[in-house]
Design a protein around this motif. Structure first.
Motif, PDB file in Angstrom:
ATOM      1  N   VAL A  73       0.811  -1.222   0.000  1.00 19.65           N
ATOM      2  CA  VAL A  73       0.000   0.000   0.000  1.00 19.65           C
ATOM      3  C   VAL A  73       0.849   1.280   0.000  1.00 19.65           C
ATOM      4  N   PRO A  74       1.918   1.384   0.810  1.00 20.95           N
ATOM      5  CA  PRO A  74       2.697   2.629   0.790  1.00 20.95           C
ATOM      6  C   PRO A  74       3.374   2.938  -0.550  1.00 20.95           C
ATOM      7  N   PHE A  75       3.417   1.971  -1.449  1.00 20.57           N
ATOM      8  CA  PHE A  75       4.108   2.157  -2.727  1.00 20.57           C
ATOM      9  C   PHE A  75       3.152   2.427  -3.889  1.00 20.57           C
ATOM     10  N   LEU A  76       1.867   2.555  -3.608  1.00 26.34           N
ATOM     11  CA  LEU A  76       0.890   2.652  -4.680  1.00 26.34           C
ATOM     12  C   LEU A  76       0.783   4.032  -5.304  1.00 26.34           C
ATOM     13  N   GLY A  77       1.013   5.081  -4.550  1.00 27.55           N
ATOM     14  CA  GLY A  77       0.754   6.411  -5.070  1.00 27.55           C
ATOM     15  C   GLY A  77      -0.738   6.668  -5.166  1.00 27.55           C
ATOM     16  N   GLU A  78      -1.113   7.640  -6.001  1.00 27.54           N
ATOM     17  CA  GLU A  78      -2.504   8.048  -6.119  1.00 27.54           C
ATOM     18  C   GLU A  78      -3.201   7.327  -7.266  1.00 27.54           C
ATOM     19  N   GLY A  79      -4.535   7.351  -7.237  1.00 26.99           N
ATOM     20  CA  GLY A  79      -5.313   6.945  -8.399  1.00 26.99           C
ATOM     21  C   GLY A  79      -5.850   5.530  -8.356  1.00 26.99           C
ATOM     22  N   VAL A  80      -6.332   5.096  -9.519  1.00 28.52           N
ATOM     23  CA  VAL A  80      -6.986   3.799  -9.669  1.00 28.52           C
ATOM     24  C   VAL A  80      -5.955   2.679  -9.645  1.00 28.52           C
ATOM     25  N   VAL A  81      -6.201   1.691  -8.800  1.00 30.57           N
ATOM     26  CA  VAL A  81      -5.347   0.503  -8.723  1.00 30.57           C
ATOM     27  C   VAL A  81      -5.988  -0.624  -9.510  1.00 30.57           C
ATOM     28  N   VAL A  82      -5.203  -1.280 -10.353  1.00 31.12           N
ATOM     29  CA  VAL A  82      -5.653  -2.473 -11.058  1.00 31.12           C
ATOM     30  C   VAL A  82      -4.796  -3.643 -10.607  1.00 31.12           C
ATOM     31  N   ASP A  83      -5.444  -4.634 -10.008  1.00 30.16           N
ATOM     32  CA  ASP A  83      -4.781  -5.849  -9.526  1.00 30.16           C
ATOM     33  C   ASP A  83      -5.001  -6.937 -10.562  1.00 30.16           C
ATOM     34  N   ILE A  84      -3.940  -7.359 -11.240  1.00 30.74           N
ATOM     35  CA  ILE A  84      -4.106  -8.353 -12.295  1.00 30.74           C
ATOM     36  C   ILE A  84      -3.859  -9.757 -11.739  1.00 30.74           C
ATOM     37  N   GLY A  85      -4.665 -10.701 -12.224  1.00 31.25           N
ATOM     38  CA  GLY A  85      -4.610 -12.055 -11.693  1.00 31.25           C
ATOM     39  C   GLY A  85      -4.977 -12.073 -10.225  1.00 31.25           C
ATOM     40  N   SER A  86      -6.076 -11.404  -9.882  1.00 31.38           N
ATOM     41  CA  SER A  86      -6.389 -11.132  -8.481  1.00 31.38           C
ATOM     42  C   SER A  86      -6.659 -12.393  -7.670  1.00 31.38           C
ATOM     43  N   GLY A  87      -7.202 -13.430  -8.286  1.00 35.13           N
ATOM     44  CA  GLY A  87      -7.362 -14.712  -7.608  1.00 35.13           C
ATOM     45  C   GLY A  87      -8.229 -14.640  -6.368  1.00 35.13           C
ATOM     46  N   ALA A  88      -7.608 -14.824  -5.215  1.00 33.25           N
ATOM     47  CA  ALA A  88      -8.326 -14.794  -3.937  1.00 33.25           C
ATOM     48  C   ALA A  88      -8.605 -13.377  -3.457  1.00 33.25           C
ATOM     49  N   GLY A  89      -8.068 -12.376  -4.183  1.00 34.62           N
ATOM     50  CA  GLY A  89      -8.197 -10.988  -3.748  1.00 34.62           C
ATOM     51  C   GLY A  89      -6.954 -10.475  -3.060  1.00 34.62           C
ATOM     52  N   LEU A  90      -5.824 -11.104  -3.369  1.00 35.25           N
ATOM     53  CA  LEU A  90      -4.542 -10.741  -2.779  1.00 35.25           C
ATOM     54  C   LEU A  90      -3.614 -10.205  -3.866  1.00 35.25           C
ATOM     55  N   PRO A  91      -3.274  -8.927  -3.834  1.00 36.22           N
ATOM     56  CA  PRO A  91      -3.515  -7.989  -2.742  1.00 36.22           C
ATOM     57  C   PRO A  91      -4.759  -7.111  -2.907  1.00 36.22           C
ATOM     58  N   GLY A  92      -5.515  -7.257  -3.991  1.00 37.93           N
ATOM     59  CA  GLY A  92      -6.543  -6.279  -4.334  1.00 37.93           C
ATOM     60  C   GLY A  92      -7.569  -5.999  -3.253  1.00 37.93           C
ATOM     61  N   LEU A  93      -8.142  -7.046  -2.655  1.00 37.65           N
ATOM     62  CA  LEU A  93      -9.162  -6.813  -1.631  1.00 37.65           C
ATOM     63  C   LEU A  93      -8.558  -6.313  -0.322  1.00 37.65           C
ATOM     64  N   VAL A  94      -7.318  -6.659  -0.053  1.00 35.89           N
ATOM     65  CA  VAL A  94      -6.644  -6.092   1.115  1.00 35.89           C
ATOM     66  C   VAL A  94      -6.429  -4.596   0.909  1.00 35.89           C
ATOM     67  N   ILE A  95      -5.993  -4.213  -0.296  1.00 37.21           N
ATOM     68  CA  ILE A  95      -5.829  -2.788  -0.611  1.00 37.21           C
ATOM     69  C   ILE A  95      -7.156  -2.058  -0.439  1.00 37.21           C
ATOM     70  N   ALA A  96      -8.224  -2.632  -0.966  1.00 34.89           N
ATOM     71  CA  ALA A  96      -9.543  -1.997  -0.866  1.00 34.89           C
ATOM     72  C   ALA A  96     -10.004  -1.891   0.580  1.00 34.89           C
ATOM     73  N   ALA A  97      -9.696  -2.897   1.387  1.00 32.72           N
ATOM     74  CA  ALA A  97     -10.067  -2.854   2.802  1.00 32.72           C
ATOM     75  C   ALA A  97      -9.283  -1.771   3.549  1.00 32.72           C
ATOM     76  N   MET A  98      -8.037  -1.562   3.149  1.00 33.98           N
ATOM     77  CA  MET A  98      -7.205  -0.561   3.799  1.00 33.98           C
ATOM     78  C   MET A  98      -7.519   0.848   3.313  1.00 33.98           C
ATOM     79  N   GLU A  99      -7.951   0.963   2.057  1.00 36.06           N
ATOM     80  CA  GLU A  99      -8.219   2.284   1.482  1.00 36.06           C
ATOM     81  C   GLU A  99      -9.594   2.253   0.805  1.00 36.06           C
ATOM     82  N   PRO A 100     -10.665   2.254   1.587  1.00 38.34           N
ATOM     83  CA  PRO A 100     -12.001   2.042   1.044  1.00 38.34           C
ATOM     84  C   PRO A 100     -12.486   3.136   0.097  1.00 38.34           C
ATOM     85  N   SER A 101     -11.850   4.300   0.111  1.00 35.54           N
ATOM     86  CA  SER A 101     -12.262   5.371  -0.800  1.00 35.54           C
ATOM     87  C   SER A 101     -11.587   5.269  -2.164  1.00 35.54           C
TER      88      SER A 101
END
Length: 221
Positions: A73-101
């Motif tokens: 998360v600290p390395f993402l910067g601003e804007g829309v995140v695209v998680d490719i090959g998201s599978g179980a939601g790692l890291p995409g759903l963790v990112i969304a849980a940490m930054e819900p906006s």
């Protein structure tokens, strides 16, 4: 209770994980601890049944999956995140849980995993999440990313070939990698040059006593 909530009305128990409730984990995640834990509990409850994780992962969910994903998360910067090959939601759903906006797009080719991602996002109330079925190279017309992330999907050279076309003009990539990250960057140098990307390897510690996560950032040259 909705259909999705009924499906997830299982034990939701992370107590087999020795890090569950650890004060250092709570301190690291701050006010997002409960949200990340709830996702981890859903994954612990449904992951093995749905072919998302193996049975051995239940006792190390925090170390191997949740904290490892949160470290990007600290390395993402601003804007829309695209998680490719998201599978179980790692890291995409963790990112969304940490930054819900934040808007998070989960790109996944397997329909049964897409179903899981949609249901989990709805159950967790993560309204900024969108699930797109397909491979990265197949969704270029409908997906644009400020930052692309991926975990345990492919080598850096392959990820760049697949995902660089998704990036906005000033976009970047933040990839969760292992100990071979430096070697992967070296092998990918020609692909990176063609994509006008420059790579850096970062150590991303989470809580004391755990091995730091390795994050590779790729930025426009």
């Amino acid at each position: 209770m909705s259909g999705d909530e009924a499906e997830f009305a299982g034990v939701r128990d992370l107590s087999r994980d020795p890090l569950d409730g650890d004060p250092a984990v709570v301190a690291y995640l701050g006010d997002r601890y409960d949200a990340v834990r709830e996702f981890g509990a859903l994954l612990a409850d449904q992951g093995e049944l749905r072919g998302l994780i193996g049975p051995r992962e239940l006792g190390r969910m925090w170390e191997r999956h949740l904290l490892n994903s949160a470290a990007v998360v600290p390395f993402l910067g601003e804007g829309v995140v695209v998680d490719i090959g998201s599978g179980a939601g790692l890291p995409g759903l963790v990112i969304a849980a940490m930054e819900p906006s934040r808007r998070v797009v989960l790109v996944e080719p397997m329909e049964r995993r897409c179903a899981w991602l949609r249901e989990a996002a709805e159950t967790l109330g993560l309204d900024g999440v969108t699930v797109v079925r397909g491979r990265a190279e197949e969704v270029r017309e409908v997906v644009e990313a400020d930052v692309v992330t991926a975990r345990a999907v492919a080598s850096i050279d392959k990820l760049v070939k697949w995902a660089a076309p998704l990036l906005a003009d000033d976009g970047r990539m933040a990839l969760l990698k292992g100990r071979s990250a430096t070697d992967e960057l070296e092998k990918a140098k020609y692909v990176l040059r063609k994509a006008r990307l420059v790579g850096s390897v970062h150590s991303a510690p989470t809580v004391p006593g755990l091995e730091a996560t390795t994050v590779v950032t790729l930025t426009r040259s």
